[in-house]
Motif scaffolding. Structure first.
Motif, PDB file in Angstrom:
ATOM      1  N   LYS A  81       0.855  -1.197   0.000  1.00 40.05           N
ATOM      2  CA  LYS A  81       0.000   0.000   0.000  1.00 40.05           C
ATOM      3  C   LYS A  81       0.884   1.238   0.000  1.00 40.05           C
ATOM      4  O   LYS A  81       1.928   1.281   0.637  1.00 40.05           O
ATOM      5  N   GLY A  82       0.464   2.246  -0.760  1.00 42.26           N
ATOM      6  CA  GLY A  82       1.163   3.515  -0.766  1.00 42.26           C
ATOM      7  C   GLY A  82       2.274   3.638  -1.796  1.00 42.26           C
ATOM      8  O   GLY A  82       2.874   4.694  -1.930  1.00 42.26           O
ATOM      9  N   THR A  84       3.384   3.802  -5.673  1.00 42.29           N
ATOM     10  CA  THR A  84       2.888   4.046  -7.029  1.00 42.29           C
ATOM     11  C   THR A  84       3.894   3.454  -8.004  1.00 42.29           C
ATOM     12  O   THR A  84       5.096   3.614  -7.833  1.00 42.29           O
TER      13      THR A  84
END
Length: 157
Positions: A81-82, A84
């Protein structure tokens, strides 16, 4: 054949894919060719760099979007998560799933796929469901002691 059944929460993976022939023997030729192309283009190094890992860490593979003619085979890894990822990578969302997970000593995947479908499924109280399957590779590429697993989404019958 050593296996276990687990339920795992939803997760994401990211990577690059190729279309592979659904005929098993042809697929067994095309997949190594795809790996070589990825290695030549330094895709595993790029994935490991995004994840902040050593370049020699092994990646995983996802098999999905199956048709009678072909399926997508993705060289990938888990997406925390988090983070890109660049647009060149495809992201897959994997829902909460029950998995049949098979140990694959020495990462010898092709014979294990055959055994799972010819030996295990005919006698198991599970059936595969059409969704993403995985080949998990653990360890460092330069070592010859890598271990693997095959993850197949299943439901009880």
């Amino acid at each position: 054949m050593k296996y276990r059944i687990i339920e795992r929460e939803a997760f994401q993976v990211f990577g690059v894919y190729a279309l592979i022939d659904s005929y098993q023997e042809k697929a067994f030729e095309q997949v190594p060719q795809f790996f070589k192309k990825c290695d030549d283009n330094l895709v595993p190094n790029e994935i490991n760099e995004i994840l902040g890992r050593f370049h020699d860490n092994l990646t995983i593979s996802a098999l999905y979007d199956r048709t009678e003619e072909n399926f997508k085979y993705m060289l990938c890894n888990f997406l925390p998560k988090g983070i890109t990822v660049p647009e060149k990578f495809t992201v897959l969302d994997i829902p909460v799933t029950t998995w049949a997970i098979f140990d694959v000593p020495d990462c010898d995947m092709q014979p294990m796929w055959r055994r799972i479908y010819t030996e295990w499924f005919p006698t198991a109280s599970y059936e595969s469901i059409e969704d993403v399957s995985f080949e998990m590779y653990y360890g460092l590429g330069k070592h010859e002691n890598g271990q693997g697993e095959i993850w197949i989404p299943v439901k009880a019958i």
